[in-house]
Design a protein around this motif. Structure first.
Motif, PDB file in Angstrom:
ATOM      1  N   ILE A 261       2.009  11.059  52.197  1.00 54.17           N
ATOM      2  CA  ILE A 261       2.848  11.152  53.401  1.00 54.17           C
ATOM      3  C   ILE A 261       2.915   9.815  54.133  1.00 54.17           C
ATOM      4  O   ILE A 261       3.171   9.764  55.333  1.00 54.17           O
ATOM      5  N   THR A 262       2.729   8.724  53.401  1.00 51.34           N
ATOM      6  CA  THR A 262       2.632   7.406  54.030  1.00 51.34           C
ATOM      7  C   THR A 262       3.969   6.853  54.520  1.00 51.34           C
ATOM      8  O   THR A 262       3.978   5.953  55.356  1.00 51.34           O
ATOM      9  N   GLU A 263       5.070   7.370  54.013  1.00 43.48           N
ATOM     10  CA  GLU A 263       6.373   6.796  54.378  1.00 43.48           C
ATOM     11  C   GLU A 263       6.758   7.093  55.825  1.00 43.48           C
ATOM     12  O   GLU A 263       7.345   6.246  56.494  1.00 43.48           O
ATOM     13  N   LEU A 264       6.439   8.281  56.309  1.00 40.20           N
ATOM     14  CA  LEU A 264       6.863   8.672  57.656  1.00 40.20           C
ATOM     15  C   LEU A 264       5.741   8.716  58.685  1.00 40.20           C
ATOM     16  O   LEU A 264       6.015   8.803  59.885  1.00 40.20           O
ATOM     17  N   TYR A 265       4.487   8.676  58.223  1.00 38.66           N
ATOM     18  CA  TYR A 265       3.372   8.890  59.145  1.00 38.66           C
ATOM     19  C   TYR A 265       2.378   7.735  59.114  1.00 38.66           C
ATOM     20  O   TYR A 265       1.966   7.292  58.054  1.00 38.66           O
ATOM     21  N   ARG A 266       2.006   7.272  60.307  1.00 38.49           N
ATOM     22  CA  ARG A 266       0.949   6.276  60.440  1.00 38.49           C
ATOM     23  C   ARG A 266      -0.366   7.027  60.635  1.00 38.49           C
ATOM     24  O   ARG A 266      -0.384   8.144  61.166  1.00 38.49           O
ATOM     25  N   LEU A 267      -1.459   6.426  60.219  1.00 44.16           N
ATOM     26  CA  LEU A 267      -2.769   7.071  60.333  1.00 44.16           C
ATOM     27  C   LEU A 267      -3.046   7.560  61.746  1.00 44.16           C
ATOM     28  O   LEU A 267      -3.471   8.695  61.955  1.00 44.16           O
ATOM     29  N   GLU A 268      -2.788   6.699  62.725  1.00 48.65           N
ATOM     30  CA  GLU A 268      -3.107   7.056  64.113  1.00 48.65           C
ATOM     31  C   GLU A 268      -2.238   8.193  64.647  1.00 48.65           C
ATOM     32  O   GLU A 268      -2.611   8.868  65.605  1.00 48.65           O
ATOM     33  N   ASP A 269      -1.079   8.442  64.037  1.00 41.77           N
ATOM     34  CA  ASP A 269      -0.213   9.532  64.478  1.00 41.77           C
ATOM     35  C   ASP A 269      -0.610  10.876  63.873  1.00 41.77           C
ATOM     36  O   ASP A 269      -0.149  11.925  64.326  1.00 41.77           O
ATOM     37  N   LEU A 270      -1.438  10.847  62.844  1.00 39.15           N
ATOM     38  CA  LEU A 270      -1.823  12.088  62.172  1.00 39.15           C
ATOM     39  C   LEU A 270      -2.973  12.812  62.859  1.00 39.15           C
ATOM     40  O   LEU A 270      -3.002  14.041  62.897  1.00 39.15           O
ATOM     41  N   VAL A 271      -3.910  12.072  63.421  1.00 42.17           N
ATOM     42  CA  VAL A 271      -5.082  12.685  64.039  1.00 42.17           C
ATOM     43  C   VAL A 271      -4.644  13.564  65.212  1.00 42.17           C
ATOM     44  O   VAL A 271      -3.890  13.138  66.075  1.00 42.17           O
ATOM     45  N   GLY A 272      -5.096  14.820  65.183  1.00 44.16           N
ATOM     46  CA  GLY A 272      -4.753  15.785  66.228  1.00 44.16           C
ATOM     47  C   GLY A 272      -3.565  16.660  65.888  1.00 44.16           C
ATOM     48  O   GLY A 272      -3.310  17.664  66.549  1.00 44.16           O
ATOM     49  N   ARG A 273      -2.834  16.325  64.848  1.00 42.09           N
ATOM     50  CA  ARG A 273      -1.631  17.064  64.468  1.00 42.09           C
ATOM     51  C   ARG A 273      -1.997  18.381  63.783  1.00 42.09           C
ATOM     52  O   ARG A 273      -2.879  18.428  62.944  1.00 42.09           O
ATOM     53  N   LEU A 274      -1.295  19.463  64.166  1.00 41.50           N
ATOM     54  CA  LEU A 274      -1.429  20.741  63.479  1.00 41.50           C
ATOM     55  C   LEU A 274      -0.578  20.721  62.215  1.00 41.50           C
ATOM     56  O   LEU A 274       0.562  20.249  62.242  1.00 41.50           O
ATOM     57  N   VAL A 275      -1.134  21.234  61.105  1.00 41.63           N
ATOM     58  CA  VAL A 275      -0.425  21.272  59.828  1.00 41.63           C
ATOM     59  C   VAL A 275      -0.620  22.633  59.170  1.00 41.63           C
ATOM     60  O   VAL A 275      -1.555  23.369  59.489  1.00 41.63           O
ATOM     61  N   VAL A 276       0.268  22.946  58.241  1.00 35.22           N
ATOM     62  CA  VAL A 276       0.173  24.170  57.447  1.00 35.22           C
ATOM     63  C   VAL A 276      -0.444  23.791  56.106  1.00 35.22           C
ATOM     64  O   VAL A 276       0.001  22.838  55.454  1.00 35.22           O
ATOM     65  N   CYS A 277      -1.474  24.546  55.696  1.00 33.82           N
ATOM     66  CA  CYS A 277      -2.202  24.241  54.469  1.00 33.82           C
ATOM     67  C   CYS A 277      -2.307  25.466  53.575  1.00 33.82           C
ATOM     68  O   CYS A 277      -2.529  26.577  54.064  1.00 33.82           O
ATOM     69  N   ALA A 278      -2.179  25.257  52.274  1.00 32.34           N
ATOM     70  CA  ALA A 278      -2.521  26.281  51.284  1.00 32.34           C
ATOM     71  C   ALA A 278      -3.998  26.078  50.977  1.00 32.34           C
ATOM     72  O   ALA A 278      -4.403  24.994  50.541  1.00 32.34           O
ATOM     73  N   VAL A 279      -4.802  27.127  51.210  1.00 31.39           N
ATOM     74  CA  VAL A 279      -6.256  26.958  51.133  1.00 31.39           C
ATOM     75  C   VAL A 279      -6.892  27.598  49.903  1.00 31.39           C
ATOM     76  O   VAL A 279      -8.092  27.431  49.692  1.00 31.39           O
ATOM     77  N   ASN A 280      -6.114  28.309  49.094  1.00 31.99           N
ATOM     78  CA  ASN A 280      -6.726  29.028  47.969  1.00 31.99           C
ATOM     79  C   ASN A 280      -6.196  28.568  46.605  1.00 31.99           C
ATOM     80  O   ASN A 280      -6.103  29.356  45.676  1.00 31.99           O
ATOM     81  N   LEU A 281      -5.904  27.291  46.482  1.00 41.41           N
ATOM     82  CA  LEU A 281      -5.402  26.758  45.215  1.00 41.41           C
ATOM     83  C   LEU A 281      -6.480  26.045  44.408  1.00 41.41           C
ATOM     84  O   LEU A 281      -6.204  25.526  43.329  1.00 41.41           O
ATOM     85  N   GLY A 282      -7.690  26.003  44.930  1.00 42.23           N
ATOM     86  CA  GLY A 282      -8.772  25.315  44.241  1.00 42.23           C
ATOM     87  C   GLY A 282      -8.828  23.850  44.626  1.00 42.23           C
ATOM     88  O   GLY A 282      -7.969  23.338  45.341  1.00 42.23           O
ATOM     89  N   THR A 283      -9.860  23.182  44.148  1.00 41.89           N
ATOM     90  CA  THR A 283     -10.072  21.770  44.452  1.00 41.89           C
ATOM     91  C   THR A 283      -9.591  20.913  43.292  1.00 41.89           C
ATOM     92  O   THR A 283      -9.879  21.210  42.140  1.00 41.89           O
TER      93      THR A 283
END
Length: 109
Positions: free
Chosen positions: A49-71
Motif C-alpha cells: 500500500i506504499t503508493e497512496l499511504y505514508r507510514l505516519e498516516d497509517l498509524v491509528g487508522r481503522l482497517v478491515v482485515c481477514a483474520v482466518n486465512l492462515g499465516t
C-alpha cells in the motif's frame, strides 16, 4: 453451501494500525503493519500500500482485515492477517475502512 454461508466462512474484523515500517526485504514495495484486533490480539500484516499511504498516516487508522486465512511468511515477515483494499482507476490500492469508531475486533457482517 449457499451464498450467505460462503460469506460467513470468511472472518472479517476491524483493527487499528499500531505501527508501520517499510518492508525492505519484500520484492514489491510494501509495509510491515502491526494491527490491534482487540480480543484477538495484535497481529502482523505485510501490505503493498506504499503508493497512496505514508507510514505516519497509517498509524491509528481503522482497517478491515481477514483474520482466518492462515499465516504467510513474506520475505521473512509473518503476515497473519490480510488487510483489505480495492484498486482505484490507476491501479493503486485503497484501504477498506469504516466511517466511524467501532470496537476493535468487531466482526464485519
Amino acid at each position: 453451501m449457499d451464498a450467505l454461508q460462503a460469506f460467513q466462512v470468511l472472518d472479517l474484523r476491524i483493527g487499528r494500525i499500531l505501527k508501520a515500517e517499510p518492508h525492505e526485504k519484500a520484492r514489491k514495495p510494501s509495509y510491515k503493519l502491526w494491527i490491534d484486533l482487540g480480543p484477538l490480539g495484535i497481529k502482523q500484516s505485510s501490505a503493498q500500500i506504499t503508493e497512496l499511504y505514508r507510514l505516519e498516516d497509517l498509524v491509528g487508522r481503522l482497517v478491515v482485515c481477514a483474520v482466518n486465512l492462515g499465516t504467510r511468511v513474506i520475505a521473512g515477515f509473518p503476515s497473519e492477517v490480510l488487510v483489505l483494499g480495492a484498486k482505484d482507476a490507476e491501479g493503486q490500492v485503497v484501504l477498506l475502512t469504516v466511517e466511524r469508531e467501532v470496537p476493535l475486533g468487531e466482526r464485519v457482517f
